[in-house]
Enzyme design. Sequence first.
Site, PDB file in Angstrom:
ATOM      1  N   GLN A 215       0.832  -1.202   0.000  1.00 31.22           N
ATOM      2  CA  GLN A 215       0.000   0.000   0.000  1.00 31.22           C
ATOM      3  C   GLN A 215       0.867   1.254   0.000  1.00 31.22           C
ATOM      4  OE1 GLN A 215      -2.710  -2.155   3.277  1.00 31.22           O
ATOM      5  NE2 GLN A 215      -3.288  -0.019   3.017  1.00 31.22           N
ATOM      6  N   PHE A 246      -6.110  -3.974   3.669  1.00 27.09           N
ATOM      7  CA  PHE A 246      -6.751  -3.669   4.956  1.00 27.09           C
ATOM      8  C   PHE A 246      -5.801  -3.017   5.953  1.00 27.09           C
ATOM      9  CE2 PHE A 246      -8.659  -7.761   3.411  1.00 27.09           C
ATOM     10  CZ  PHE A 246      -9.777  -7.187   2.834  1.00 27.09           C
ATOM     11  N   GLU A 250       0.440  -1.592   4.483  1.00 24.64           N
ATOM     12  CA  GLU A 250       0.884  -0.199   4.506  1.00 24.64           C
ATOM     13  C   GLU A 250       2.352  -0.116   4.904  1.00 24.64           C
ATOM     14  OE1 GLU A 250      -0.070   4.077   6.714  1.00 24.64           O
ATOM     15  OE2 GLU A 250      -1.539   2.464   6.822  1.00 24.64           O
ATOM     16  N   ARG A 328      -4.702   7.995  16.612  1.00 29.32           N
ATOM     17  CA  ARG A 328      -6.072   7.979  16.079  1.00 29.32           C
ATOM     18  C   ARG A 328      -7.053   7.407  17.102  1.00 29.32           C
ATOM     19  NH1 ARG A 328      -9.029   8.685  11.219  1.00 29.32           N
ATOM     20  NH2 ARG A 328      -7.205   9.245   9.970  1.00 29.32           N
ATOM     21  N   ARG A 360      -7.774  -1.610   9.091  1.00 31.69           N
ATOM     22  CA  ARG A 360      -8.963  -0.815   8.774  1.00 31.69           C
ATOM     23  C   ARG A 360      -9.560  -0.142  10.021  1.00 31.69           C
ATOM     24  NH1 ARG A 360     -13.113  -3.633   4.592  1.00 31.69           N
ATOM     25  NH2 ARG A 360     -13.878  -1.764   3.538  1.00 31.69           N
ATOM     26  N   THR A 458      -3.748  11.691  10.072  1.00 31.58           N
ATOM     27  CA  THR A 458      -3.611  12.565  11.239  1.00 31.58           C
ATOM     28  C   THR A 458      -2.227  13.212  11.282  1.00 31.58           C
ATOM     29  OG1 THR A 458      -3.013  10.641  12.598  1.00 31.58           O
ATOM     30  CG2 THR A 458      -5.319  11.338  12.595  1.00 31.58           C
ATOM     31  N   ALA A 527      -5.885   5.408   5.326  1.00 36.34           N
ATOM     32  CA  ALA A 527      -6.620   6.471   6.033  1.00 36.34           C
ATOM     33  C   ALA A 527      -7.897   6.898   5.323  1.00 36.34           C
ATOM     34  CB  ALA A 527      -5.717   7.680   6.268  1.00 36.34           C
ATOM     35  N   GLU A 730     -12.973   2.995   5.627  1.00 33.72           N
ATOM     36  CA  GLU A 730     -12.861   2.600   7.026  1.00 33.72           C
ATOM     37  C   GLU A 730     -14.115   2.794   7.877  1.00 33.72           C
ATOM     38  OE1 GLU A 730      -8.418   3.316   8.485  1.00 33.72           O
ATOM     39  OE2 GLU A 730      -9.184   4.998   7.320  1.00 33.72           O
TER      40      GLU A 730
END
Length: 774
Positions: A215, A246, A250, A328, A360, A458, A527, A730
Amino acid sequence: MHKNKPHTNLDSKLDAVTKSLKNSVKNRDSYTHVRGESLYVDDVNIRQGTFHAVVYDSPKAHGKIISIDYSKAEALEGVERIFTYKDIPGVNEIGGIIADEPLFAENEVHFWGMPIALIVAETEFIARQARQLIAIEIEELPVITTAKEAKAKGSFINAPRSFSLGDTEKTFANCEYVFEGETFSNGQEHLYIETQGAYAEPLENGNIKITSSTQGPTAVQATTARVLGIAMHKIEIDVTRLGGGFGGKEDQATPWAVMAALATYHLNQSVKLVLNRHDDLRMTGKRHPYESSYKIGLSKDLKILAYQAEFLQNSGAAADLSPAIAERTLFHATNSYYVPNVSTTVLSCKTNLPPNTAFRGFGGPQGMFVIESAIAKAAHEIGVSSKTIQEANLLDENDMFSYGQIAKQVEAKNSWNSAKSVFNSDALELEVADFNKLNSDFKKGIAFMPITFGISFTNTPMNHARALVHIYLDGSVGISTAAVEMGQGVNTKMMQIAADIFSVPIEKIKIETTNTTRVANTSPSAASSTADLNGKATQMACNALVERLKIVASEALDVSEIDITLQDEFIYVNHKKSDLSWTELISKAMLKRVALTENAHYATPEIHFDKTKEKGHPFAYHVYGTAIITTTVDCTRGTYEFDSVKMVHDYGKSMSEGIDLGQVEGALIQGIGWMTMEEIAYNEDGKLLSNALSTYKIPDLFSVPKIVETIPLETEGHEQAILKSKAVGEPPLMYGIGAYFALQNAIKAFNPNYNLKFHAPMTPEKVLMSLYQK
């Protein structure tokens, strides 16, 4: 007649949804998916002489490496070479946020499954044979597996983070009701269909191309360059699509790509590394388990006046993305409710598990579960329904979140009231109550689950994207962005944008692979921001090309540019069709040497966050929604089924309700799985026990709700969402949290002595024990 009216309303809403779905743009990948023609890393046509690699990993969770004997493995016919940390020309470090994770273990191992070496052989079978021949001696050290144990021993990844608003301690003293409790939410295995993998190829002049299932192509590129000790421009990352991500790809797709590239760097030959399912399950991190405590204070009229929470995040053995995920959690600790006095703290606890990672929702679900548990506890003790407290505290316009952002275009009450109205919630609750009066062996439960989820990375600097758009001589279009297609339909949305702006058929648009050479320095596809960021960049590039083409058209037609529009592959003047077609316009532009390529950069405006003050405006907008979940529990066996999930969801102005509905339904089922059946289990030695699909259960066709209904919320959307079509990846996962509380309410209906526990997932075993708790 009055009782039938809501059903008529629902029927008309469902008819409108059905009509909209029929007219929506289909996912352009669906055709090749169902024919088995879509290409993934394992489908790459390998070059002659390609080697295959297998990772040798730690058989212990924590210890000092006394000795490793590779001699028998190296002597096996067909083994080319075994690589360890000693073969790294750059730095043995792959940590992104914090530099605390080596590519290969050196003197110590910190989790069961930690990579120690890479075996490269002529075939994968030979490499696996060789792995069995390696002998290792480890002096075992104490193993930490839980966040509470890590906290007790002072084992942390980094310093704690806290958000606050108002004065909680002073407010608790003036509350009518104050309740405290603890919660636990377990991890979750990503179980993407395509396991982690990469294929590295040597190019000329020492360059390397890596086809990766990631990702985050730039993260792979930068980390590979750092480990190899070369410049980033020597590394090219290419991604066609992922077979699911998912969040698990990442950051955690990176080491496998780096390992393949390391072998290619030394051998000057292509190397393929694709983990099998067991290796993937053992070596990779999951959703973070959280052990949390809360304190909630309410007024006599059930307003939440104060809320405290401490979140113990089980980060695993290295930081990975844990600090960002912890952040988060704080951002979403109060979910859809306005709480004037908030104090929340998260501690990222270092344990001897594989480094846990993005999944996710990225920490948001863990935070929401705690406040929903606190509300359920308060409701039970006061003697009201959770719904009563939820409804009394929903966000309103201009309310302030604990991180300082003022809520705007708030749809919390709108979605809640719409769900109550369109699905006739009073009738649903009455149906549940009547069923429970008439049945002793089966009980129903119902729960409401509102959601509020912020959209943006974020980490503010990550909110940017680029798009490269080419118009070819025949009028066809090629688009490159940083967006990685992983089943969410982002490629289709990029094509929609270009087709709409150029007013050409979508068949004339091609989305290129995601490639660091064409589009550099990218943020990951995560995100829920991928479509917004890359779509806005694509929109900017296409609009710039249109403005350029209008000049050409105005000269050719001898009219003003402001009178020109593009429509159905022709040029219109004052809304009247001219003889100049799209293809002819492109030819004229070429003859005039007008650039038919545009590179655009988009950065989300307005957002900011000051981590020194823990205040700011971190989100471009929020997504809202409400779900009503009903379940039936077999009180003899502890088994259950979900009768229905009825949702009103805030799509904004959806670009494709078909694609977005698929995302809502998929996220919902994934959320239900996390809350009810997906149980990660490690033993006290840190060994994964849920290491196969026989021991790790995910929702299948027979465990999904019997009825799933989704009604789009009637709303104007948001300007910072692409074409006002809000992010959808998400937020819907959090609807699944309601499944836990629906089950809990069914248990309470059977067992009035049930002492509420908040220990997810709520497996049938836990249900059975709760049903007969004394």
